[in-house]
Scaffold this active site. Structure first.
Site, PDB file in Angstrom:
ATOM      1  N   ASP A 179      81.821  -4.519   6.736  1.00  0.00           N
ATOM      2  CA  ASP A 179      80.366  -4.407   6.618  1.00  0.00           C
ATOM      3  C   ASP A 179      80.082  -3.948   5.196  1.00  0.00           C
ATOM      4  OD1 ASP A 179      77.814  -2.815   8.715  1.00  0.00           O
ATOM      5  OD2 ASP A 179      77.690  -4.122   6.954  1.00  0.00           O
TER       6      ASP A 179
ATOM      7  N   ARG B 230      70.654 -13.202  18.800  1.00  0.00           N
ATOM      8  CA  ARG B 230      71.959 -12.764  18.223  1.00  0.00           C
ATOM      9  C   ARG B 230      72.684 -13.961  17.669  1.00  0.00           C
ATOM     10  NH1 ARG B 230      73.730  -8.495  16.054  1.00  0.00           N
ATOM     11  NH2 ARG B 230      73.148  -7.195  17.820  1.00  0.00           N
TER      12      ARG B 230
ATOM     13  N   GLU C  67      75.164 -13.004   3.783  1.00  0.00           N
ATOM     14  CA  GLU C  67      73.711 -12.864   3.774  1.00  0.00           C
ATOM     15  C   GLU C  67      73.125 -12.813   2.364  1.00  0.00           C
ATOM     16  OE1 GLU C  67      74.890  -9.760   7.234  1.00  0.00           O
ATOM     17  OE2 GLU C  67      72.972  -9.387   6.241  1.00  0.00           O
TER      18      GLU C  67
ATOM     19  N   ARG D 148      61.828 -10.374  12.777  1.00  0.00           N
ATOM     20  CA  ARG D 148      62.817 -11.238  13.466  1.00  0.00           C
ATOM     21  C   ARG D 148      62.630 -11.230  14.987  1.00  0.00           C
ATOM     22  NH1 ARG D 148      68.702  -8.202  13.676  1.00  0.00           N
ATOM     23  NH2 ARG D 148      67.968  -6.159  14.359  1.00  0.00           N
TER      24      ARG D 148
ATOM     25  N   HIS E 113      70.079 -13.219   7.190  1.00  0.00           N
ATOM     26  CA  HIS E 113      71.284 -12.659   7.823  1.00  0.00           C
ATOM     27  C   HIS E 113      72.091 -13.760   8.545  1.00  0.00           C
ATOM     28  CE1 HIS E 113      73.681 -10.030  10.377  1.00  0.00           C
ATOM     29  NE2 HIS E 113      73.097  -8.955   9.947  1.00  0.00           N
TER      30      HIS E 113
END
Ligand code: TA6
Length: 302
Positions: free
Chosen positions: A215, A76, A274, A102, A171
């Protein structure tokens, strides 16, 4: 990976005083860079950058204090690699969010010094596990160069006989002093999909400021993006090559509390910007060809 395997990787690839392969969080193998131009870290898990600190600057990358550190789960924070899809997989609700690369161990292929800094190269490719989710025959190489700038390149090669098409995103979680004192420039007049408002298409007017869960997938944009952090007195510049979308994300309060691997108050100290190719901007790669998504991060003290 046991300590003897990590030691063997260090024997093969380490550069004394410049870059070492060591056991990081959770005993996971990472490359720790301690070069004159910059310090940095990248884990074999997900080929995930977790630190970049150019000489004379504070840490630029955010990593949650609550992150899991185990194969099968994404770290994270840092710079997770979203591939070969972004978000949920359109045709499979059971597929892992943001693809499968990932959360797997990548292969360390090289560590090299150059005038630009220290470049760590890792790779992964199609295998029986990947084909559970995606039938493609692909190879992916991640090259991270830790220097006065951070340069990240994701190259995907089609090694099969069928055309490939995929989404991808680097990201990046950037560390900020106080989210309320941050703005993002470079996306004014760019259309975006607002994922906090049923994906409605809107147009950005002026700098982005963060006062709620944010977002957004910015579309058809290739220019530089600047994160202005008045609390830390610095400006991060994110430039991109062969990237046609950009995602901006901060989970804010409710989502922070809902994420088990993210501290309730950590939204104050991070913002994701990103470099990506997602939504309608997927990447077609014919057999035998390849595509590289590249992003370069610079820091200026303001
Ligand atoms: O990039 C923004 C986003 O797609 C958000 O919707 C949020 O889900 C974030 O990624 C984190 O996703 P993750 O699967 O890492 O929890």
């Amino acid at each position: 990976m046991d300590t003897s395997a990590i030691s063997e990787l260090n024997r093969r690839f380490g550069i004394p005083g410049i870059a070492q392969v060591v056991a990081g969080n959770g005993g996971l193998a990472k490359v720790a860079v301690t070069a004159p131009a910059a310090a940095g870290e990248i884990y074999l898990l997900g080929a995930q950058i977790t630190s970049w600190r150019p000489q004379g600057a504070e840490e630029v990358i955010f990593v949650s204090s609550k992150s899991h550190w185990q194969v099968g789960k994404a770290i994270r924070g840092g710079v997770p690699i979203c591939f070969p899809w972004f978000g949920g997989k359109a045709d499979d609700p059971w597929a892992p969010a943001h693809g499968f690369v990932r959360s797997i161990l990548w292969t360390l292929d090289s560590i090299a010094q150059s005038p630009a800094g220290v470049t760590v190269s890792l790779s992964t490719g199609a295998n029986a596990d990947s084909k559970k989710w995606w039938s493609a025959d692909f190879q992916a190489v991640l090259r991270a160069t830790f220097g006065s700038e951070l340069v990240i390149e994701l190259t995907v090669r089609n090694v099969g006989a069928a055309p490939l098409r995929f989404e991808e995103a680097l990201h990046a979680y950037f560390r900020v002093g106080a989210i309320e004192q941050v703005s993002v420039e470079g996306l004014s007049d760019v259309d975006y999909l607002d994922k906090t408002d049923a994906g409605k298409r809107k147009t950005q007017k002026g700098p982005i400021t963060i006062e709620r869960e944010t977002d957004r997938v910015y579309l058809d944009t290739t220019g530089p993006i600047e994160l202005v952090d008045r609390s830390l007195g610095r400006r991060l510049t994110v430039t991109r090559e062969d990237s046609h979308t950009a995602v901006v994300w901060n989970p804010w309060i409710a989502k922070s509390k809902a994420l088990s691997d993210f501290g309730d108050e950590e939204y104050h100290h991070m913002l994701c910007i990103e470099a990506s190719n997602v939504a309608d901007f997927t990447i077609p790669v014919p057999p035998g060809h390849e595509h590289t998504l590249k992003t370069t991060v610079g820091v200026a003290i303001t």
